[in-house]
Design a protein around this motif. Structure first.
Motif, PDB file in Angstrom:
ATOM      1  N   ILE A 136       0.830  -1.200   0.000  1.00  0.00           N
ATOM      2  CA  ILE A 136       0.000   0.000   0.000  1.00  0.00           C
ATOM      3  C   ILE A 136       0.867   1.254   0.000  1.00  0.00           C
ATOM      4  CG2 ILE A 136      -1.995   1.120   1.026  1.00  0.00           C
ATOM      5  CD1 ILE A 136      -2.402  -1.832   0.148  1.00  0.00           C
ATOM      6  N   GLN A 137       0.538   2.123  -0.899  1.00  0.00           N
ATOM      7  CA  GLN A 137       1.336   3.290  -1.243  1.00  0.00           C
ATOM      8  C   GLN A 137       1.415   4.347  -0.151  1.00  0.00           C
ATOM      9  OE1 GLN A 137      -1.735   3.403  -4.092  1.00  0.00           O
ATOM     10  NE2 GLN A 137      -2.028   5.603  -3.900  1.00  0.00           N
ATOM     11  N   GLU A 138       2.426   5.195  -0.284  1.00  0.00           N
ATOM     12  CA  GLU A 138       2.504   6.452   0.453  1.00  0.00           C
ATOM     13  C   GLU A 138       1.558   7.460  -0.214  1.00  0.00           C
ATOM     14  OE1 GLU A 138       7.289   6.634   0.828  1.00  0.00           O
ATOM     15  OE2 GLU A 138       6.405   6.588  -1.165  1.00  0.00           O
ATOM     16  N   ARG A 187      -1.421   3.344   7.761  1.00  0.00           N
ATOM     17  CA  ARG A 187      -2.746   3.449   8.379  1.00  0.00           C
ATOM     18  C   ARG A 187      -3.713   2.452   7.736  1.00  0.00           C
ATOM     19  NH1 ARG A 187      -7.319   6.018   6.644  1.00  0.00           N
ATOM     20  NH2 ARG A 187      -8.878   6.461   8.265  1.00  0.00           N
ATOM     21  N   ILE A 188      -3.693   2.383   6.413  1.00  0.00           N
ATOM     22  CA  ILE A 188      -4.596   1.472   5.704  1.00  0.00           C
ATOM     23  C   ILE A 188      -4.299   0.017   6.064  1.00  0.00           C
ATOM     24  CG2 ILE A 188      -5.242   0.620   3.410  1.00  0.00           C
ATOM     25  CD1 ILE A 188      -6.416   3.384   4.159  1.00  0.00           C
ATOM     26  N   THR A 189      -3.044  -0.307   6.317  1.00  0.00           N
ATOM     27  CA  THR A 189      -2.689  -1.680   6.696  1.00  0.00           C
ATOM     28  C   THR A 189      -3.435  -2.108   7.954  1.00  0.00           C
ATOM     29  OG1 THR A 189      -0.510  -1.545   5.655  1.00  0.00           O
ATOM     30  CG2 THR A 189      -0.780  -3.167   7.415  1.00  0.00           C
ATOM     31  N   TRP A 190      -3.430  -1.264   8.967  1.00  0.00           N
ATOM     32  CA  TRP A 190      -4.164  -1.579  10.192  1.00  0.00           C
ATOM     33  C   TRP A 190      -5.657  -1.768   9.903  1.00  0.00           C
ATOM     34  CZ3 TRP A 190      -1.570  -2.798  14.463  1.00  0.00           C
ATOM     35  CH2 TRP A 190      -0.320  -2.218  14.723  1.00  0.00           C
ATOM     36  N   LEU A 191      -6.230  -0.851   9.128  1.00  0.00           N
ATOM     37  CA  LEU A 191      -7.668  -0.890   8.862  1.00  0.00           C
ATOM     38  C   LEU A 191      -8.057  -2.116   8.032  1.00  0.00           C
ATOM     39  CD1 LEU A 191      -8.425   2.874   8.086  1.00  0.00           C
ATOM     40  CD2 LEU A 191      -8.725   1.641  10.243  1.00  0.00           C
ATOM     41  N   VAL A 222       2.141  -5.762   8.058  1.00  0.00           N
ATOM     42  CA  VAL A 222       3.250  -4.961   8.583  1.00  0.00           C
ATOM     43  C   VAL A 222       2.978  -3.516   8.199  1.00  0.00           C
ATOM     44  CG1 VAL A 222       5.732  -4.549   8.586  1.00  0.00           C
ATOM     45  CG2 VAL A 222       4.857  -6.899   8.344  1.00  0.00           C
ATOM     46  N   ALA A 223       2.791  -2.668   9.203  1.00  0.00           N
ATOM     47  CA  ALA A 223       2.444  -1.261   8.998  1.00  0.00           C
ATOM     48  C   ALA A 223       3.647  -0.384   9.303  1.00  0.00           C
ATOM     49  CB  ALA A 223       1.265  -0.874   9.898  1.00  0.00           C
ATOM     50  N   TRP A 224       4.082   0.371   8.299  1.00  0.00           N
ATOM     51  CA  TRP A 224       5.248   1.249   8.441  1.00  0.00           C
ATOM     52  C   TRP A 224       4.781   2.679   8.691  1.00  0.00           C
ATOM     53  CZ3 TRP A 224      10.312  -0.798   7.269  1.00  0.00           C
ATOM     54  CH2 TRP A 224      10.299  -2.111   6.758  1.00  0.00           C
ATOM     55  N   TYR A 225       5.077   3.184   9.863  1.00  0.00           N
ATOM     56  CA  TYR A 225       4.842   4.574  10.272  1.00  0.00           C
ATOM     57  C   TYR A 225       3.523   5.152   9.736  1.00  0.00           C
ATOM     58  CZ  TYR A 225       8.218   4.553   6.314  1.00  0.00           C
ATOM     59  OH  TYR A 225       8.907   4.261   5.167  1.00  0.00           O
ATOM     60  N   GLY A 226       2.442   4.404   9.966  1.00  0.00           N
ATOM     61  CA  GLY A 226       1.117   4.886   9.595  1.00  0.00           C
ATOM     62  C   GLY A 226       0.443   5.613  10.740  1.00  0.00           C
ATOM     63  N   ARG A 227      -0.273   6.664  10.433  1.00  0.00           N
ATOM     64  CA  ARG A 227      -0.980   7.438  11.445  1.00  0.00           C
ATOM     65  C   ARG A 227      -1.956   6.547  12.212  1.00  0.00           C
ATOM     66  NH1 ARG A 227      -5.639  10.400  10.782  1.00  0.00           N
ATOM     67  NH2 ARG A 227      -5.462  10.217   8.519  1.00  0.00           N
ATOM     68  N   LEU A 228      -2.075   6.776  13.509  1.00  0.00           N
ATOM     69  CA  LEU A 228      -2.846   5.891  14.385  1.00  0.00           C
ATOM     70  C   LEU A 228      -4.121   6.521  14.931  1.00  0.00           C
ATOM     71  CD1 LEU A 228       0.229   4.487  16.322  1.00  0.00           C
ATOM     72  CD2 LEU A 228      -1.135   3.269  14.607  1.00  0.00           C
ATOM     73  N   VAL A 229      -4.149   7.840  15.033  1.00  0.00           N
ATOM     74  CA  VAL A 229      -5.318   8.537  15.571  1.00  0.00           C
ATOM     75  C   VAL A 229      -5.734   9.622  14.581  1.00  0.00           C
ATOM     76  CG1 VAL A 229      -4.558   8.112  17.937  1.00  0.00           C
ATOM     77  CG2 VAL A 229      -3.985  10.276  16.825  1.00  0.00           C
ATOM     78  N   GLY A 230      -6.920  10.130  14.774  1.00  0.00           N
ATOM     79  CA  GLY A 230      -7.415  11.185  13.901  1.00  0.00           C
ATOM     80  C   GLY A 230      -8.889  11.419  14.138  1.00  0.00           C
ATOM     81  N   ASN A 231      -9.395  12.495  13.548  1.00  0.00           N
ATOM     82  CA  ASN A 231     -10.806  12.820  13.691  1.00  0.00           C
ATOM     83  C   ASN A 231     -11.649  11.940  12.778  1.00  0.00           C
ATOM     84  OD1 ASN A 231     -10.232  14.940  15.493  1.00  0.00           O
ATOM     85  ND2 ASN A 231      -9.874  16.359  13.795  1.00  0.00           N
ATOM     86  N   ALA A 232     -12.789  11.517  13.290  1.00  0.00           N
ATOM     87  CA  ALA A 232     -13.720  10.742  12.475  1.00  0.00           C
ATOM     88  C   ALA A 232     -14.420  11.672  11.489  1.00  0.00           C
ATOM     89  CB  ALA A 232     -14.739  10.051  13.366  1.00  0.00           C
ATOM     90  N   LEU A 272       2.395  -6.101  12.665  1.00  0.00           N
ATOM     91  CA  LEU A 272       3.637  -5.539  13.197  1.00  0.00           C
ATOM     92  C   LEU A 272       3.705  -4.078  12.789  1.00  0.00           C
ATOM     93  CD1 LEU A 272       6.485  -5.756  14.473  1.00  0.00           C
ATOM     94  CD2 LEU A 272       7.313  -6.462  12.204  1.00  0.00           C
ATOM     95  N   GLY A 273       3.765  -3.181  13.765  1.00  0.00           N
ATOM     96  CA  GLY A 273       3.896  -1.762  13.483  1.00  0.00           C
ATOM     97  C   GLY A 273       5.344  -1.316  13.635  1.00  0.00           C
TER      98      GLY A 273
END
Length: 278
Positions: free
Chosen positions: A71-73, A160-164, A176-186, A206-207
């Motif tokens: 998944i892309q940047e 972020r998309i990896t987690w989702l 494996v999620a590389w430095y993806g944002r974890l929190v944010g506004n819905a 794995l983050g």
């Protein structure tokens, strides 16, 4: 990007053949992986409203291959993401990176980060999940992929998309999620964040995060760890204390070779540990 007919959408969606304009100049030490022994190049994925392009790399020989979504940047499926697909293919995987911004615009042709963010902000999570589902279907049905050995890895926006997606798709065995944002506004387009799905994860993720990442504060990493501990997925987070954001991006000044190599080794061990290996 205006609403397009299916024919127009198919005709205009394409992959860049090099690095995104916004990331120039390219670092001298950029890693370049050849395609010898591989089948590598652009393919087209049928999706709900037409087709999207994707970059696929896989061994030239073999079938029923373990499959990894890459998944892309925010810069799109440019040369760095394509090279990662080739690296994984050299290890024996079918690696495929769908262009998930195809409907909203070609970010590889933009040179201002604010312009890129404006395009990316228009991409709904629901569209992304649907496109990734379609990519899995195509990989298994048309490209010799093994749906029982399915993993996902993503970088920055793709982290972020990896987690989702690991929470969304039960076929995913690990990620494996590389430095993806974890929190944010819905929002309507992004109703949930990784911290919201952490306890419900079935597949272990794995983050990989940088301790000096100014865009992902360590307190949000700590919160994610806390939420993961409340679940049963065996997910883990590794923080490299001196690493900035995008420490794996060998084409950028943020690259940290030692941390990047250690993280790449961890990825391979993690995939084997959870049953996604050649």
């Amino acid at each position: 990007m205006a609403e397009l007919s299916r024919r127009q959408f198919v005709a205009t969606a394409a992959l860049t053949t090099g690095f995104a304009i916004a990331v120039q100049p390219i670092a001298q030490g950029v890693i370049r992986t050849d395609a010898q022994g591989l089948r590598a190049g652009t393919v087209r994925i049928p999706v709900a409203d037409g087709e999207i392009p994707a970059y696929r790399a896989m061994p030239a020989m073999g079938a029923n291959l373990p499959t990894i979504l890459v998944i892309q940047e925010i810069f799109g499926v440019h040369e760095h993401i394509q090279d990662i697909c080739r690296r994984l293919a050299k290890l024996g995987y079918l690696a495929i990176a769908p262009e998930l911004f195809a409907r909203q615009g070609d970010v590889s042709k933009l040179n201002q980060i604010d312009e890129i963010r404006a395009v990316v902000a228009q991409v709904p999570d629901g569209q992304v999940m649907s496109d990734l589902d379609a990519t899995v279907t195509w990989a298994v049905g048309a490209s010799q992929g093994n749906g029982k050995k399915l993993a996902i890895t993503g970088f920055c926006w793709g982290g972020r998309i990896t987690w989702l997606y690991a929470a969304h798709q039960p076929q995913v065995k690990t990620g494996v999620a590389w430095y993806g944002r974890l929190v944010g506004n819905a929002t309507e387009r992004t109703p949930r964040q990784p911290v919201d799905v952490a306890a419900q994860l079935r597949a272990p993720v794995l983050g990989l995060y940088g301790g000096q990442d100014t865009g992902i504060p360590l307190d949000t990493v700590a919160l994610m760890r806390e939420r993961l501990q409340a679940g049963t997925s065996s997910s883990q987070i590794v923080v490299y204390p001196e690493a900035p954001h995008a420490f794996f991006a060998d084409y950028r000044p943020s690259y940290r070779e030692a941390d990047a190599q250690d993280a790449w080794n961890r990825l391979q061990v993690w995939l084997r540990q959870y049953g996604v290996s050649p």
